[in-house]
Design a protein around this motif. Structure first.
Motif, mmCIF file in Angstrom:
data_model
loop_
_atom_site.group_PDB
_atom_site.id
_atom_site.type_symbol
_atom_site.label_atom_id
_atom_site.label_comp_id
_atom_site.label_asym_id
_atom_site.label_seq_id
_atom_site.Cartn_x
_atom_site.Cartn_y
_atom_site.Cartn_z
ATOM 1 N N PRO A 1 24.318 18.504 14.696
ATOM 2 C CA PRO A 1 25.069 17.276 14.976
ATOM 3 C C PRO A 1 25.359 16.553 13.675
ATOM 4 O O PRO A 1 24.699 16.805 12.660
ATOM 5 N N ASP A 2 26.354 15.657 13.691
ATOM 6 C CA ASP A 2 26.599 14.726 12.588
ATOM 7 C C ASP A 2 26.687 15.480 11.246
ATOM 8 O O ASP A 2 26.017 15.142 10.280
ATOM 9 N N SER B 1 27.078 13.700 7.784
ATOM 10 C CA SER B 1 25.856 13.101 7.224
ATOM 11 C C SER B 1 24.987 14.158 6.572
ATOM 12 O O SER B 1 24.408 13.933 5.505
ATOM 13 N N ILE B 2 24.883 15.313 7.241
ATOM 14 C CA ILE B 2 24.054 16.398 6.695
ATOM 15 C C ILE B 2 24.611 16.850 5.339
ATOM 16 O O ILE B 2 23.854 17.048 4.375
ATOM 17 N N GLY C 1 26.362 15.030 3.242
ATOM 18 C CA GLY C 1 26.070 13.954 2.296
ATOM 19 C C GLY C 1 24.622 13.996 1.829
ATOM 20 O O GLY C 1 24.335 13.852 0.636
ATOM 21 N N ALA C 2 23.703 14.215 2.781
ATOM 22 C CA ALA C 2 22.281 14.223 2.439
ATOM 23 C C ALA C 2 21.950 15.404 1.532
ATOM 24 O O ALA C 2 21.255 15.252 0.515
ATOM 25 N N VAL D 1 14.692 17.071 6.017
ATOM 26 C CA VAL D 1 15.408 16.385 7.088
ATOM 27 C C VAL D 1 15.002 17.036 8.396
ATOM 28 O O VAL D 1 14.926 18.264 8.485
ATOM 29 N N GLU E 1 20.384 7.908 -1.777
ATOM 30 C CA GLU E 1 21.622 8.504 -1.268
ATOM 31 C C GLU E 1 21.324 9.647 -0.307
ATOM 32 O O GLU E 1 22.025 9.830 0.688
ATOM 33 N N ALA E 2 20.290 10.426 -0.604
ATOM 34 C CA ALA E 2 19.967 11.573 0.250
ATOM 35 C C ALA E 2 19.475 11.108 1.620
ATOM 36 O O ALA E 2 19.911 11.615 2.647
ATOM 37 N N PHE F 1 22.249 9.905 3.741
ATOM 38 C CA PHE F 1 23.264 10.910 4.030
ATOM 39 C C PHE F 1 24.529 10.672 3.219
ATOM 40 O O PHE F 1 25.641 10.824 3.712
ATOM 41 N N GLY F 2 24.347 10.293 1.964
ATOM 42 C CA GLY F 2 25.484 10.173 1.062
ATOM 43 C C GLY F 2 26.316 8.934 1.288
ATOM 44 O O GLY F 2 27.264 8.681 0.560
ATOM 45 N N ALA G 1 16.024 12.323 10.960
ATOM 46 C CA ALA G 1 15.034 11.637 10.133
ATOM 47 C C ALA G 1 14.955 12.391 8.821
ATOM 48 O O ALA G 1 14.908 13.620 8.809
ATOM 49 N N SER G 2 14.959 11.688 7.701
ATOM 50 C CA SER G 2 14.927 12.418 6.439
ATOM 51 C C SER G 2 13.981 11.751 5.458
ATOM 52 O O SER G 2 13.712 10.555 5.546
ATOM 53 N N ALA G 3 13.479 12.541 4.560
ATOM 54 C CA ALA G 3 12.495 12.060 3.596
ATOM 55 C C ALA G 3 12.690 12.776 2.279
ATOM 56 O O ALA G 3 13.052 13.944 2.254
#
Lengths: 397, 397
Positions: A74-75, A78-79, A81-82, A109, B300-301, B304-305, B332-334
């Motif tokens: 999904p999305d 965003s992925i 960008g991350a 993520v 930024e990561a 998601f940019g 969720a991201s880290a």
């Protein structure tokens, strides 16, 4: 962190594949959540697929490891960008029940997904039987830019919402686009064409996506585009009383985009293209030879630098021509340009933005405008390029 | 075509002058037509002026000829577009009753105007008496970018809608900006300051226009900016019973922008700036040293940019820190980053976009974040630059 079930591939390949697949996803789709997602499949390669039900794009890139998996992303914007901001040269994907994990260098993520990958509508665009196959060069596909601006956007005349492609003679095929105000034609030589092509209408969106994917740069090696037209897999159900659908209904384009192998599958527009040939005037009548850059700059000047140019007036006299426009704000402007012609003084009006598009499409240093009178269609030709033809309806002055 | 009454100047100077004057024109002004126009005056120079009644910008460029004239230019953006597209190195302007003509090379434009040039509100920004004068360098003005992001946009607290500038000690002046969530401070050395400056609030729009006009490039020669603060010309009418206004109310900035001499005149914000000093925490408490680029990339990561970063969480452990964020879409991201600190494990949350702005403003390779607890303001400092200070309120986790 990595285990034997992980799918590993280069970060740039991953981003490239899902951004290619994402090209056909409509941003404002809210009703069918699956259609906002990318279908990801790892077998020998990593394959990302997106669709809007009419057009489907699959992009395959190399991967490491042997684990096989199918899951939804999904999305995807965003992925991308991350992953881009997170840095690292590789990404690792680990699908699990109802979620998947993505890791790259320092980034981790976790994406929760409550839709099963099986719900993704993958098969709607498959071709059951090829009626026509051919190879186009990237350069030939790119030449469709020269007619694409003329494709209609009017939903009521849906059969004009694409490029009409049909066989002319020998190995020559003709691509046509019109919106009723202007018409553009380009002839393509396709020596390896095989099978019959009476006439298909390729939707505007498929053309736009293909042009985006091959880009503007003419590469040294042109890998070519495999082009197939055929009938779809979906047949009437056995108990249906509807008449069996006939004729071709699908087209596939297979091409290379950087490190990715891409297939774009599209439904064709089911309609009858009008008899465009009778709109194209002959080159008899008044004929005017313009310097393209000079004319284009004049159009920009009388339109005050805006691309949205309203009606402009051309006044021809014995020494050249004047391009002029009047605006409601009280500004009137005029530019003198040179023009070779042998007729009487004359005047005619056109949509300025259509004229700019036509000059761009004609290419070359000069173009010829021919017209029988100020109310019928005018013909635009690049003297150095017989393959392209433009036709423009005048505006009332 | 040119006659003795024509005003002639270089096409690029003409476009530069009216585009500078146009910078303070509000695009959506519909109620007062004069305020969408440029006031043009030819005397020794060609001077273009625009205003929104609060801010006024005048730009002067050299001209040829001696004819004097004053007229209004409507729709200046279109005129710039037309002159640019029309080509030619010079433009000729010929004002006449109720209209003016503009010509350049092959282009001729006639502009009808039914508003008299006298109706243009030119005088509202004049300073009657200087209370304070100083010279700023372009570099010093440019340094205000480091605090400009903290200026409030809330109309209810109009006194925060600008930069507060006041005298600290000796030749040191302090510029402050805050929106209640963050606060930025920068100290400027102004050796030639003359007169008293207890404290003025320069509106955000004036700061933005000045920063646009001087651009980002640090020139070899910095011509400096003459800065004057004083009381306005407009006094109460003799029969008015309102109390006479006191204190300074206007500021003028005079600078060079390319080939143009520019004056920006602005009203100052009439209000009391809050006692910001008590919000700035001391550097005692927990202290964390980050690598700026690494932290920025982590933000930024996890966002998601996107520049529009929501609340991010910082978890400090003995080996470094984790930057993380959770989104409603189920992602969720880290990211792990390095961090030097000597405290216990701890966690705190901030607005990600405010943190990114602060890291950008701090400049340098490293920054220090200090905080007494997770609910009070945190201090941000660049160890290599004592002149700048950032303060950020945490978010609830």
């Amino acid at each position: 962190m990595q285990n034997s079930e992980a799918i590993s591939l280069s970060s740039s390949d991953f981003r490239h594949a899902i951004s290619l697949a994402g090209k056909c996803i409509e941003r404002n789709n809210k009703t069918i959540p699956t259609l906002s997602m990318i279908h990801a499949r790892a077998n020998g390669v990593f394959e990302a697929t997106g669709t809007d039900l009419d057009v489907l794009v699959s992009a395959s890139v190399p991967r490491a490891g042997s684990a096989e998996a199918t899951f939804l992303i999904p999305d995807y914007r965003s992925i991308i960008g991350a992953v881009k901001a997170g840095g690292g040269s590789d990404v690792t994907l680990e699908p699990a029940e109802g979620k998947f994990a993505l890791a790259s260098d320092t980034l981790s993520v976790e994406v929760v997904s409550n839709i099963a990958a099986d719900d993704f509508p993958l098969s709607g665009q498959l071709i059951a039987h090829d009626e026509f196959t051919a190879t186009l060069s990237h350069e030939q596909l790119r030449s469709l830019r020269r007619i694409a601006a003329s494709i209609s956007k009017a939903e009521t005349r849906y059969y004009l919402n694409g490029i009409y492609l049909h066989h002319i003679d020998g190995t020559t095929f003709r691509a046509v686009a019109t919106d009723g105000h202007r018409l553009s034609v380009i002839d393509l030589e396709i020596p390896d064409a095989s099978g019959a092509l009476e006439g298909i209408i390729i939707p505007r969106k498929a053309i736009r996506l293909l042009l985006e994917m091959i880009g503007n740069k003419a590469g040294a090696a042109d890998p070519g585009i495999a082009f197939r037209v055929g009938t779809g897999m979906l047949r009437n159900r056995e108990d249906s009383t509807a008449p069996e659908r006939k004729g071709v209904s699908r087209a596939h384009f297979s091409l290379r985009a950087g490190n990715a192998s891409v297939t774009l599958a599209t439904k064709l527009i089911d309609g009858t293209y009008p008899d465009y040939a009778r709109v194209i005037p002959s080159e008899s009548g008044r004929s005017f030879l313009f310097k393209s850059a000079e004319f284009r700059r004049a159009l920009e000047a009388v339109s005050f630098g805006s691309k949205d140019v309203r009606a402009v007036r051309l006044d021809f006299d014995s020494e050249g021509a004047t391009v002029s426009a009047k605006y409601v704000s009280g500004i009137a402007s005029a530019v003198r340009i040179s023009c070779q012609h042998s007729g009487e003084p004359w005047e005619v009006g056109f949509s300025g933005s259509h004229l700019i598009d036509m000059i761009d499409a004609a290419g070359g240093d000069e173009f010829v405008l021919s017209a029988a009178d100020a109310t019928g269609p005018a013909l635009i030709k690049n003297p150095a390029d017989p393959d392209w033809t433009g036709v423009l309806m005048p505006c009332r002055l």
